[in-house]
Design an enzyme around this catalytic site. Structure first.
Site, PDB file in Angstrom:
ATOM      1  N   LYS A  40      36.809  14.731  35.179  1.00 39.26           N
ATOM      2  CA  LYS A  40      38.124  15.038  35.752  1.00 39.26           C
ATOM      3  C   LYS A  40      38.099  15.126  37.282  1.00 39.26           C
ATOM      4  N   LYS A  57      21.131  25.231  47.431  1.00 46.35           N
ATOM      5  CA  LYS A  57      19.737  25.083  47.883  1.00 46.35           C
ATOM      6  C   LYS A  57      19.681  24.508  49.294  1.00 46.35           C
ATOM      7  N   ALA A 188      24.790  41.670  41.238  1.00 45.64           N
ATOM      8  CA  ALA A 188      23.430  41.395  41.755  1.00 45.64           C
ATOM      9  C   ALA A 188      22.714  40.421  40.834  1.00 45.64           C
ATOM     10  N   LEU A 193      22.606  37.089  44.863  1.00 43.37           N
ATOM     11  CA  LEU A 193      21.411  37.277  45.693  1.00 43.37           C
ATOM     12  C   LEU A 193      21.069  36.015  46.489  1.00 43.37           C
ATOM     13  N   GLU A 210      26.482  46.394  42.047  1.00 41.34           N
ATOM     14  CA  GLU A 210      26.058  45.919  40.724  1.00 41.34           C
ATOM     15  C   GLU A 210      26.406  46.968  39.668  1.00 41.34           C
ATOM     16  N   ASP A 320      26.231  24.329  29.573  1.00 40.02           N
ATOM     17  CA  ASP A 320      26.811  25.665  29.791  1.00 40.02           C
ATOM     18  C   ASP A 320      27.874  26.028  28.762  1.00 40.02           C
ATOM     19  N   HIS A 452      -8.252  24.860  46.497  1.00 43.39           N
ATOM     20  CA  HIS A 452      -8.294  25.956  47.474  1.00 43.39           C
ATOM     21  C   HIS A 452      -8.066  25.393  48.868  1.00 43.39           C
TER      22      HIS A 452
HETATM   23  P1  FAD Z   1      28.723  21.290  34.640  1.00 42.41           P
HETATM   24  O1  FAD Z   1      27.716  20.979  35.665  1.00 42.41           O
HETATM   25  O2  FAD Z   1      29.614  22.445  34.874  1.00 42.41           O
HETATM   26  O3  FAD Z   1      29.591  19.961  34.478  1.00 42.41           O
HETATM   27  C1  FAD Z   1      30.711  19.917  33.668  1.00 42.41           C
HETATM   28  C2  FAD Z   1      31.604  18.791  34.144  1.00 42.41           C
HETATM   29  O4  FAD Z   1      32.618  18.578  33.191  1.00 42.41           O
HETATM   30  C3  FAD Z   1      32.305  19.082  35.456  1.00 42.41           C
HETATM   31  O5  FAD Z   1      32.104  18.010  36.350  1.00 42.41           O
HETATM   32  C4  FAD Z   1      33.786  19.204  35.062  1.00 42.41           C
HETATM   33  O6  FAD Z   1      34.658  18.738  36.083  1.00 42.41           O
HETATM   34  C5  FAD Z   1      33.844  18.306  33.857  1.00 42.41           C
HETATM   35  N1  FAD Z   1      34.926  18.604  32.919  1.00 42.41           N
HETATM   36  C6  FAD Z   1      35.250  19.815  32.387  1.00 42.41           C
HETATM   37  N2  FAD Z   1      36.261  19.682  31.504  1.00 42.41           N
HETATM   38  C7  FAD Z   1      36.576  18.373  31.479  1.00 42.41           C
HETATM   39  C8  FAD Z   1      37.523  17.605  30.761  1.00 42.41           C
HETATM   40  N3  FAD Z   1      38.330  18.150  29.840  1.00 42.41           N
HETATM   41  N4  FAD Z   1      37.600  16.275  30.996  1.00 42.41           N
HETATM   42  C9  FAD Z   1      36.759  15.695  31.899  1.00 42.41           C
HETATM   43  N5  FAD Z   1      35.840  16.360  32.606  1.00 42.41           N
HETATM   44  C10 FAD Z   1      35.739  17.676  32.390  1.00 42.41           C
HETATM   45  N6  FAD Z   1      21.265  25.985  37.709  1.00 42.41           N
HETATM   46  C11 FAD Z   1      19.960  25.707  37.913  1.00 42.41           C
HETATM   47  O7  FAD Z   1      19.256  25.348  36.956  1.00 42.41           O
HETATM   48  N7  FAD Z   1      19.384  25.817  39.143  1.00 42.41           N
HETATM   49  C12 FAD Z   1      20.097  26.221  40.221  1.00 42.41           C
HETATM   50  O8  FAD Z   1      19.551  26.303  41.323  1.00 42.41           O
HETATM   51  C13 FAD Z   1      21.472  26.526  40.038  1.00 42.41           C
HETATM   52  N8  FAD Z   1      22.218  26.932  41.084  1.00 42.41           N
HETATM   53  C14 FAD Z   1      23.550  27.198  40.890  1.00 42.41           C
HETATM   54  C15 FAD Z   1      24.292  27.633  41.984  1.00 42.41           C
HETATM   55  C16 FAD Z   1      25.635  27.924  41.823  1.00 42.41           C
HETATM   56  C17 FAD Z   1      26.434  28.400  43.016  1.00 42.41           C
HETATM   57  C18 FAD Z   1      26.249  27.747  40.551  1.00 42.41           C
HETATM   58  C19 FAD Z   1      27.710  28.017  40.382  1.00 42.41           C
HETATM   59  C20 FAD Z   1      25.517  27.323  39.466  1.00 42.41           C
HETATM   60  C21 FAD Z   1      24.155  27.057  39.617  1.00 42.41           C
HETATM   61  N9  FAD Z   1      23.359  26.649  38.553  1.00 42.41           N
HETATM   62  C22 FAD Z   1      22.033  26.393  38.745  1.00 42.41           C
HETATM   63  C23 FAD Z   1      23.915  26.466  37.203  1.00 42.41           C
HETATM   64  C24 FAD Z   1      24.179  24.978  36.928  1.00 42.41           C
HETATM   65  O9  FAD Z   1      25.058  24.488  37.909  1.00 42.41           O
HETATM   66  C25 FAD Z   1      24.772  24.809  35.537  1.00 42.41           C
HETATM   67  O10 FAD Z   1      23.940  25.415  34.569  1.00 42.41           O
HETATM   68  C26 FAD Z   1      24.913  23.316  35.211  1.00 42.41           C
HETATM   69  O11 FAD Z   1      25.732  22.668  36.149  1.00 42.41           O
HETATM   70  C27 FAD Z   1      25.488  23.137  33.806  1.00 42.41           C
HETATM   71  O12 FAD Z   1      25.602  21.772  33.530  1.00 42.41           O
HETATM   72  P2  FAD Z   1      26.696  21.204  32.522  1.00 42.41           P
HETATM   73  O13 FAD Z   1      26.458  19.729  32.491  1.00 42.41           O
HETATM   74  O14 FAD Z   1      26.657  21.961  31.276  1.00 42.41           O
HETATM   75  O15 FAD Z   1      28.104  21.515  33.190  1.00 42.41           O
HETATM   76  P1  NAI Z   2      24.647  36.449  36.560  1.00 46.20           P
HETATM   77  O1  NAI Z   2      24.920  36.587  35.128  1.00 46.20           O
HETATM   78  O2  NAI Z   2      23.328  35.937  37.020  1.00 46.20           O
HETATM   79  O3  NAI Z   2      24.841  37.845  37.285  1.00 46.20           O
HETATM   80  C1  NAI Z   2      26.040  38.557  37.265  1.00 46.20           C
HETATM   81  C2  NAI Z   2      25.763  39.992  37.658  1.00 46.20           C
HETATM   82  O4  NAI Z   2      26.996  40.645  37.828  1.00 46.20           O
HETATM   83  C3  NAI Z   2      24.975  40.758  36.597  1.00 46.20           C
HETATM   84  O5  NAI Z   2      23.933  41.454  37.232  1.00 46.20           O
HETATM   85  C4  NAI Z   2      26.022  41.690  36.000  1.00 46.20           C
HETATM   86  O6  NAI Z   2      25.482  42.893  35.527  1.00 46.20           O
HETATM   87  C5  NAI Z   2      26.922  41.910  37.199  1.00 46.20           C
HETATM   88  N1  NAI Z   2      28.290  42.316  36.886  1.00 46.20           N
HETATM   89  C6  NAI Z   2      29.076  41.883  35.865  1.00 46.20           C
HETATM   90  N2  NAI Z   2      30.298  42.455  35.942  1.00 46.20           N
HETATM   91  C7  NAI Z   2      30.282  43.245  37.054  1.00 46.20           C
HETATM   92  C8  NAI Z   2      31.243  44.073  37.680  1.00 46.20           C
HETATM   93  N3  NAI Z   2      32.478  44.196  37.202  1.00 46.20           N
HETATM   94  N4  NAI Z   2      30.890  44.739  38.802  1.00 46.20           N
HETATM   95  C9  NAI Z   2      29.620  44.605  39.311  1.00 46.20           C
HETATM   96  N5  NAI Z   2      28.686  43.836  38.758  1.00 46.20           N
HETATM   97  C10 NAI Z   2      29.007  43.151  37.649  1.00 46.20           C
HETATM   98  O7  NAI Z   2      25.849  35.551  37.117  1.00 46.20           O
HETATM   99  P2  NAI Z   2      26.047  34.781  38.467  1.00 46.20           P
HETATM  100  O8  NAI Z   2      25.153  35.308  39.533  1.00 46.20           O
HETATM  101  O9  NAI Z   2      27.506  34.752  38.700  1.00 46.20           O
HETATM  102  O10 NAI Z   2      25.557  33.322  38.083  1.00 46.20           O
HETATM  103  C11 NAI Z   2      26.176  32.619  36.991  1.00 46.20           C
HETATM  104  C12 NAI Z   2      25.205  31.708  36.337  1.00 46.20           C
HETATM  105  O11 NAI Z   2      24.861  30.622  37.164  1.00 46.20           O
HETATM  106  C13 NAI Z   2      23.928  32.424  35.973  1.00 46.20           C
HETATM  107  O12 NAI Z   2      23.961  32.686  34.587  1.00 46.20           O
HETATM  108  C14 NAI Z   2      22.836  31.471  36.295  1.00 46.20           C
HETATM  109  O13 NAI Z   2      22.224  31.025  35.113  1.00 46.20           O
HETATM  110  C15 NAI Z   2      23.495  30.300  37.002  1.00 46.20           C
HETATM  111  N6  NAI Z   2      22.873  30.152  38.319  1.00 46.20           N
HETATM  112  C16 NAI Z   2      21.556  29.794  38.380  1.00 46.20           C
HETATM  113  C17 NAI Z   2      20.912  29.701  39.575  1.00 46.20           C
HETATM  114  C18 NAI Z   2      19.482  29.365  39.592  1.00 46.20           C
HETATM  115  O14 NAI Z   2      18.959  28.932  38.583  1.00 46.20           O
HETATM  116  N7  NAI Z   2      18.794  29.527  40.721  1.00 46.20           N
HETATM  117  C19 NAI Z   2      21.598  29.934  40.843  1.00 46.20           C
HETATM  118  C20 NAI Z   2      22.971  30.351  40.662  1.00 46.20           C
HETATM  119  C21 NAI Z   2      23.569  30.416  39.443  1.00 46.20           C
END
Ligand code: FAD
Ligand code: NAI
Length: 473
Positions: A40, A57, A188, A193, A210, A320, A452
């Site tokens: 989309k 990143k 947190a 973070l 948190e 997801d 090492h």
């Molecule tokens: P998504 O990447 O969410 O892709 C879903 C796609 O489907 C989107 O492009 C959306 O537009 C599309 N879509 C939805 N509904 C429709 C529809 N009806 N028709 C057509 N298209 C549609 N994970 C890591 O492993 N390492 C990280 O460092 C990391 N950093 C992150 C940082 C942030 C700020 C965030 C928010 C997330 C991060 N994540 C990280 C999590 C990671 O982005 C998700 O776990 C991952 O993108 C999930 O992949 P997905 O393919 O399931 O869905």
């Molecule tokens: P998260 O699930 O990692 O953390 C959310 C935090 O908010 C938890 O500690 C929770 O206890 C707290 N919380 C929930 N409700 C609250 C409230 N009302 N007030 C205060 N604290 C509250 O979710 P986050 O950080 O939003 O990330 C979402 C997802 O994206 C994660 O599940 C993660 O898997 C993915 N992600 C992965 C990254 C990576 O792999 N490096 C980087 C960023 C996101």
């Protein structure tokens, strides 16, 4: 047929082009299927490439170098003066990284002869998907199989409106036009973070509120405690066991009402920007799931069986939008597995070995069980720990925060979990994941020759420490 002239037919239709969807499409095309992807948004790559993993990143990398230039270069004898921040240029650097990645996915789609359709996909019947573009008429395509890979969206706080300017989600926090003086982070977790670290390094004062009495729930508790202390030394202020009840955005400064999680007296915290990072929710809106008989679980996820099949015939789901950690590599592995299952192969994901990395400085990385999980399951285990203060390379680099912890089965010595805090933990965890995938014992890691001087020598030493025979401690 609603005035449409013809229906294009595919072996597989993938809805969503994030890491789950695009990888699934490529693997299916490699296996000889005729594949369509529906997305989309204007660019491919989903949350991860556009507003998640990749831009965060890029900013973590750039802001870390900014901090090093300001605080670490001098003691290494590099005289560059105080670094000056050009935020628009740093944001451009981030955007270029995103651009390169999303174009890479478009290239891979072309290379693998995958058809792409821009618009919102809605399943109107098993095997039939309507694609509604932003402008113009909807089209319909048919597929023998449909994979839903629609990802997740930001979880919202009741009564607090995210405007992506002053009250932002991760998306707004990746593009703030100026460094806030005071950044209030709600949650947190990983996003709070990582992005809190970015803006602190660039000059913001960061407070993290948190709900729980600990940070990063799910991570080994000992690691989380040391991680918290390290972030506090860097200047991050934590208010644990607290919640943000409301944010008053009427004035020039935000006024957040913070109260103890268990209830009690409210305090007011002022901030220029508030980042709401309390988790993410599966994205299923508008998919037409009700019509094809798919009900969501109690957390809004699509239930699937061990072959990623939903309750609707020929409809699968990954990433997801289903249960499990919301991580890009988990979504990718599920994408490969479902494509292989559809091709009659034995696609499989080992959920016991999914690494998890927080890309702060130091990084936090883990794979397998935590001590808390082993205790809850009454599994007897031995612990081997080794601090980076005793690792030659970490000492030479003066980056000695953190440790490696290996949990091994007390009876068999099999590695059950590895938890690392350290400057390169995210790369180091790969060795642990391979060891666990191959069913290695701690002894196997201990007997593997490690180069090492490298940081991964700390993994070998932690493995030796399982039987209390670490050399450099
Ligand atoms: P998504 O990447 O969410 O892709 C879903 C796609 O489907 C989107 O492009 C959306 O537009 C599309 N879509 C939805 N509904 C429709 C529809 N009806 N028709 C057509 N298209 C549609 N994970 C890591 O492993 N390492 C990280 O460092 C990391 N950093 C992150 C940082 C942030 C700020 C965030 C928010 C997330 C991060 N994540 C990280 C999590 C990671 O982005 C998700 O776990 C991952 O993108 C999930 O992949 P997905 O393919 O399931 O869905
Ligand atoms: P998260 O699930 O990692 O953390 C959310 C935090 O908010 C938890 O500690 C929770 O206890 C707290 N919380 C929930 N409700 C609250 C409230 N009302 N007030 C205060 N604290 C509250 O979710 P986050 O950080 O939003 O990330 C979402 C997802 O994206 C994660 O599940 C993660 O898997 C993915 N992600 C992965 C990254 C990576 O792999 N490096 C980087 C960023 C996101």
């Amino acid at each position: 047929m609603d005035g449409q002239e013809f229906v294009v037919s595919y072996d597989l239709i993938v809805i969503g082009s994030g890491p789950g969807g695009y990888v699934c499409a490529i693997r299916a095309a490699q296996l000889g299927m005729k594949v369509a992807v529906i997305e989309k948004e204007k660019t491919f790559g989903g949350t991860c490439l556009n507003i998640g993993c990749i831009p965060s990143k890029a900013l973590l990398h750039a802001s870390e170098l900014f901090e090093e230039a300001g605080h670490a270069f001098d003691k290494m004898g590099i005289k560059v003066g105080a670094p000056a921040l050009d935020l628009p240029a740093m944001l451009k650097f981030k955007d270029e990284g995103v651009d390169g990645n999303v174009k890479g996915v478009a290239f891979l789609f072309r290379k693998n002869k995958i058809d792409t359709h821009t618009g919102i996909g809605r399943i109107t019947a098993p095997g039939v998907v309507e694609v509604k573009p932003a402008h113009g008429a909807a089209t319909t395509i048919e597929g023998k199989a449909i994979v839903i890979a629609t990802g997740s969206d930001v979880a919202r706080l009741k009564g607090i409106t995210i405007d992506e300017k002053r009250i932002v989600s991760s998306t707004g926090a990746l593009s703030l036009p100026k460094v806030p003086q005071h950044l209030l982070v709600v949650g947190a977790g990983v996003i709070g973070l990582e992005l809190g670290s970015v803006w602190r390094r660039l000059g913001a004062k960061v407070m993290v509120v948190e709900f729980l009495d600990r940070i990063v729930p799910g991570i080994d508790a000992e690691l989380a405690r040391q991680f918290q202390r390290t972030l506090e030394k860097q200047g991050v202020i934590f208010k644990l066991a607290s919640k943000v009840a409301a944010i008053d955005a009427k004035g020039a400064v935000l006024k957040a009402s913070v109260e103890p999680a268990a209830g009690g007296e409210t305090t007011t915290v002022e901030a220029d920007v508030a980042l709401v990072a309390i988790g993410r929710v599966p994205h299923t809106e508008g998919l037409g799931l009700d019509e094809i008989g798919i009900s969501l679980d109690n957390r809004g996820r699509i239930p699937v069986d061990q072959h990623f099949a939903t309750t609707a015939p020929g409809v699968y789901a990954i990433g997801d939008v289903i249960a499990g950690p919301m991580l890009a590599h988990k979504a990718q592995d599920e994408g490969i597995a479902v494509a292989e299952i559809l091709a009659g192969k034995a696609g499989h994901v080992n959920y016991d070995v999914i690494p998890n990395v927080i890309y702060t400085m130091p990084e936090v990385a883990s794979v397998g069980k935590t001590e808390e999980e082993l205790k809850a399951a009454s599994v007897a285990y031995n612990v081997g720990k080794f601090p980076f203060t005793a690792n030659g390379r970490a000492k030479a680099n003066q980056q000695t925060d953190g440790f490696v912890k290996i949990l091994a089965d007390a009876a068999t010595d099999r590695v059950l979990g590895v938890h690392i805090m350290g400057s390169d933990a995210g790369n180091m965890i790969a060795e642990a994941a391979i060891a666990m995938e191959l069913g290695a014992a701690a002894e196997d890691l201990a007997r593997t020759c490690h180069a090492h001087p490298t940081l991964p020598e700390a993994v070998k030493e932690a493995a030796l420490a399982v039987e209390k025979r670490a050399i450099h401690m």
